[in-house]
Design a protein around this motif. Structure first.
Motif, PDB file in Angstrom:
ATOM      1  N   ARG A 395      -1.913  10.920 -15.788  1.00 18.67           N
ATOM      2  CA  ARG A 395      -2.049  11.976 -14.788  1.00 18.67           C
ATOM      3  C   ARG A 395      -0.698  12.327 -14.160  1.00 18.67           C
ATOM      4  O   ARG A 395      -0.412  13.492 -13.875  1.00 18.67           O
ATOM      5  CB  ARG A 395      -3.037  11.541 -13.718  1.00 18.67           C
ATOM      6  CG  ARG A 395      -4.472  11.465 -14.233  1.00 18.67           C
ATOM      7  CD  ARG A 395      -5.411  10.939 -13.170  1.00 18.67           C
ATOM      8  NE  ARG A 395      -6.791  10.911 -13.667  1.00 18.67           N
ATOM      9  CZ  ARG A 395      -7.809  10.373 -13.007  1.00 18.67           C
ATOM     10  NH1 ARG A 395      -7.605   9.810 -11.802  1.00 18.67           N
ATOM     11  NH2 ARG A 395      -9.026  10.389 -13.526  1.00 18.67           N
ATOM     12  N   LYS A 396       0.113  11.314 -13.959  1.00 18.54           N
ATOM     13  CA  LYS A 396       1.450  11.564 -13.435  1.00 18.54           C
ATOM     14  C   LYS A 396       2.275  12.404 -14.403  1.00 18.54           C
ATOM     15  O   LYS A 396       2.995  13.338 -14.006  1.00 18.54           O
ATOM     16  CB  LYS A 396       2.141  10.236 -13.159  1.00 18.54           C
ATOM     17  CG  LYS A 396       3.573  10.379 -12.682  1.00 18.54           C
ATOM     18  CD  LYS A 396       4.226   9.021 -12.531  1.00 18.54           C
ATOM     19  CE  LYS A 396       5.708   9.175 -12.201  1.00 18.54           C
ATOM     20  NZ  LYS A 396       6.375   7.849 -12.109  1.00 18.54           N
ATOM     21  N   ARG A 399       0.977  15.893 -14.269  1.00 17.98           N
ATOM     22  CA  ARG A 399       1.410  16.532 -13.030  1.00 17.98           C
ATOM     23  C   ARG A 399       2.883  16.926 -13.096  1.00 17.98           C
ATOM     24  O   ARG A 399       3.274  18.022 -12.657  1.00 17.98           O
ATOM     25  CB  ARG A 399       1.151  15.580 -11.861  1.00 17.98           C
ATOM     26  CG  ARG A 399       1.258  16.236 -10.514  1.00 17.98           C
ATOM     27  CD  ARG A 399       0.561  15.410  -9.443  1.00 17.98           C
ATOM     28  NE  ARG A 399       0.961  14.021  -9.474  1.00 17.98           N
ATOM     29  CZ  ARG A 399       0.147  12.999  -9.747  1.00 17.98           C
ATOM     30  NH1 ARG A 399      -1.122  13.237 -10.014  1.00 17.98           N
ATOM     31  NH2 ARG A 399       0.577  11.764  -9.751  1.00 17.98           N
ATOM     32  N   GLU A 403       4.355  20.625 -12.884  1.00 17.72           N
ATOM     33  CA  GLU A 403       5.401  20.981 -11.928  1.00 17.72           C
ATOM     34  C   GLU A 403       6.609  21.563 -12.639  1.00 17.72           C
ATOM     35  O   GLU A 403       7.257  22.490 -12.126  1.00 17.72           O
ATOM     36  CB  GLU A 403       5.792  19.754 -11.116  1.00 17.72           C
ATOM     37  CG  GLU A 403       4.727  19.301 -10.139  1.00 17.72           C
ATOM     38  CD  GLU A 403       5.142  18.067  -9.373  1.00 17.72           C
ATOM     39  OE1 GLU A 403       6.241  17.543  -9.669  1.00 17.72           O
ATOM     40  OE2 GLU A 403       4.394  17.635  -8.479  1.00 17.72           O
TER      41      GLU A 403
END
Length: 675
Positions: A395-396, A399, A403
């Motif tokens: 998930r990081k 993300r 971004e």
């Protein structure tokens, strides 16, 4: 007069023994005679019975005494004027003016001193409730014409100062806005980095807390393959880590049959944990179905079933194990949910089989239950912890990727909104996603392309305020910076695009100034220097020569023919050759020598234009006559002015006139021969 005066002393030269007796006043009962009534306009007599009228003195025959008495009684006091009108209305009262006639918030202007003009009251002008007409009438009611002009000049000075202050405030606000926007963008990037660091810190703190609470279980978290790997796997360098992950995947492909079909080799994919032996349970009865083995990867969960090998010979080799692993199921970690069955109602209700079991829920409605082969095995806790950690990492990564995409879109929108012309540069616009973090070296310091945008803002301000010298210097600096970026073609194209757009706008403004001030050599030299530094020297030359041609045509039209042909030709030739002389002289001082050929060509074309006008005017005169000769001599005399600047067009003057004359003579001779 009511009592009797018995003794009256009157000064006279001769004193008499006998004193006259003056009788007491008597009341008049009869009407007053006409001659005794008051005049029209005199106040009416009060009809009061108690009032007494002054009696008339008794008639005195003669003497000084009688004269004195008559003079005394004939004197009147408070006499009214002859033109007094008693029927006229009374004089109206003067209305009382308010203490402040300029409104509740207005202030009376300060009085003028002597012959000086009234001073401008700035506070009164700032009052929003001020009435201009009333204020001007009150200030300039007694002012002279000179004072009014002086007051008007004071108001104009105040207006110019207010305009200059307003322009300065606008530019100051624009500069502060640009500075604040840069600071906000920088703060936004720092907050984004801080948020990433905080999330990493939270994740690491959670992992350390879980690891410290379990003590001995940290060794099982490494998830080494059952084939065994050396201590070399613990190295942290990027190259060794990639080699380690590659060897892990190769070992997995070798030990689990069909695993490569579910997990093709890709960069970054590696084995996180070999969870060991598990048993698949039936969802309804929780009975054991078959033996399984679970492998956790950084992005997938692989379930392999254990099957017996077929015996090919009577004496099988002891090296080959009796069972083999075959890939059965494989899910992406983000599409499944791993649930600990120890916390469910079934496990707490007394079913000991589910205390060491987990449930895997797939993307659909299917769910599978797996129990560890050994009760209270540490592999279950390690697997759950590693699954949670791997999901957080995925998930990081997603993300961060989102971004990064948002940053790329923000960068594209940022640059495209500032320069809409970039939308036409498709190739350059596609690479702007990587430009934001690109660094360039400027005067020994590393700067990003946002610094270039700041320089463009400063350049835009100089162009808007028509500060040509700083603007040209900044354009030269940015062009030199772009030429130095030979190894960074993207940044070079980006800077060149922006600089060319600004330099074109700046050149148009300088060309306009050149066309307006081409008569002044100093200004022309300065404008040509700026255009040459910007790379627009050709356009400067064309604009200057075009402006000079327009001047010649405009001045020549002002020469009016009034019957004297010699005077008209004199004026026309003087205008043409004087302006050509001044133009060539200014061109030599403002433009580089290689461009002189263009000026000579221009001068030749203007002389030919003069010849056309000269031939048209002399067409009605006799060739070699007195008027014709005077006009030709005067035109050639003015053409000799060009010899002062190195040009000799004397032989060209009147060339068309002579050719037309020779052609006419030839036609006449041919006609005589035919006759």
């Amino acid at each position: 007069m009511s009592e009797e005066r018995s003794k009256i002393s009157l000064r006279s030269g001769n004193k008499r023994k006998g004193r006259p007796t003056i009788s007491a006043p008597k009341q008049i009962s009869s009407p007053i005679p006409q001659d005794a009534q008051p005049r029209p306009g005199a106040p009416a007599t009060i009809s009061d019975p108690s009032s007494r009228q002054r009696p008339r003195p008794p008639p005195v025959t003669s003497g000084k005494t009688s004269d004195l008495v008559k003079r005394r009684y004939s004197t009147r006091f408070n006499n009214l004027p002859n033109n007094f009108d008693a029927t006229a209305p009374p004089v109206p009262s003067v209305p009382s003016l308010p203490a402040n006639s300029f409104g509740p918030n207005e202030r009376r202007p300060p009085p003028s001193r002597g012959g000086a003009a009234p001073t401008v009251d700035i506070n009164a002008l700032r009052d929003p409730n001020m009435v201009p007409d009333q204020y001007v009438s009150s200030v300039l009611s007694d002012a002279t014409e000179d004072q009014i002009r002086e007051y008007e000049e004071s108001l104009r000075k105040l207006k110019r100062r207010a305009s200059a202050d307003l322009q300065q405030n606008v530019m100051q606000n624009r500069t502060q806005f640009i500075k604040i926007s840069k600071e906000a963008e920088k703060l936004k990037g720092e907050m984004r980095a801080l948020r990433t660091l905080m999330s990493e810190l939270k994740m690491n703190t959670t992992a350390l807390r879980s690891a410290s609470s379990r003590g001995d279980e940290t060794a099982g978290m490494s998830g080494q393959m059952s084939t065994g790997l050396s201590k070399r796997d613990k190295r942290s360098s990027v190259a060794d880590r990639s080699a380690l992950w590659n060897s892990q995947m190769q070992a997995l492909y070798k030990s689990v049959e069909g695993s490569q079909k579910f997990l093709p080799n890709s960069p970054g994919r590696h084995v996180v944990q070999n969870a060991g032996l598990w048993i698949e349970l039936d969802n309804a009865t929780y009975k054991s179905r078959r033996a399984m083995q679970i492998f956790l990867l950084n992005d997938h969960l692989l379930i392999a079933s254990r099957k017996k090998r077929k015996v090919e010979s009577a004496n099988p080799s002891s090296r080959n194990p009796s069972s083999k692993l075959v890939a059965d199921r494989c899910w992406p970690l983000l599409d499944i949910e791993v649930v600990d069955m120890a916390g469910t109602g079934e496990a707490s209700g007394g079913t000991s089989k589910l205390a060491d079991a987990i449930m895997v829920r797939g993307g659909g409605q299917d769910s599978f239950i797996y129990r560890t082969e050994k009760s209270e095995d540490a592999e279950k806790k390690a697997l759950l912890l590693n699954v949670r950690k791997a999901v957080e990492e995925l998930r990081k990564g997603l993300r961060s990727e989102m971004e990064a995409n948002n940053k790329a879109k923000e960068t594209i929108n940022y640059f495209a909104s500032r320069d809409p012309g970039l939308l036409q540069k498709t190739e350059l616009l596609e690479t702007l996603s990587d430009i934001k973090d690109m660094l360039i070296e400027v005067d020994g310091k590393q700067q990003n392309l946002r610094w270039v945008e700041g320089q463009m803002d400063e350049l835009d301000i100089d162009v808007a305020l028509q500060r040509f010298e700083p603007a040209v210097a900044r354009v030269e600096k940015l062009k030199g910076l772009a030429r130095g970026l030979k190894n960074n073609l993207v940044a070079q194209d980006f800077i060149n695009f922006k600089v060319e757009e600004r330099s074109s706008k700046l050149a148009i403004m300088v060309l306009r100034e050149l066309e307006l001030s081409h008569n002044n050599q100093n200004k022309t030299q300065r404008h040509v220097s700026w255009l040459t530094r910007l790379g627009f020297d050709d356009r400067a030359r064309e604009a200057y020569l075009t402006a000079r041609s327009d001047t010649i045509h405009r001045r020549s039209r002002q020469c009016i023919f009034q019957g004297d042909l010699h005077l008209y030709i004199w004026q026309l030739s003087f205008v043409y050759f004087t302006i050509i002389h001044n133009t060539v002289q200014c061109f030599q001082g403002c433009f580089p020598p290689p461009m002189m050929s263009a000026c000579v060509k221009w001068a030749k074309e203007e002389v030919e234009s003069f010849n056309v006008i000269l031939a048209r005017q002399l067409s009605s005169t006799e060739r070699d006559g007195q008027v014709w000769t005077q006009c030709m001599d005067r035109a050639k005399a003015h053409a000799r002015l060009l010899s002062e600047v190195g040009l000799d067009f004397t032989n060209m003057v009147g060339k068309e006139v002579e050719e037309d004359g020779m052609r006419l003579e030839g036609q006449g001779q041919i006609g005589l021969g035919l006759a």
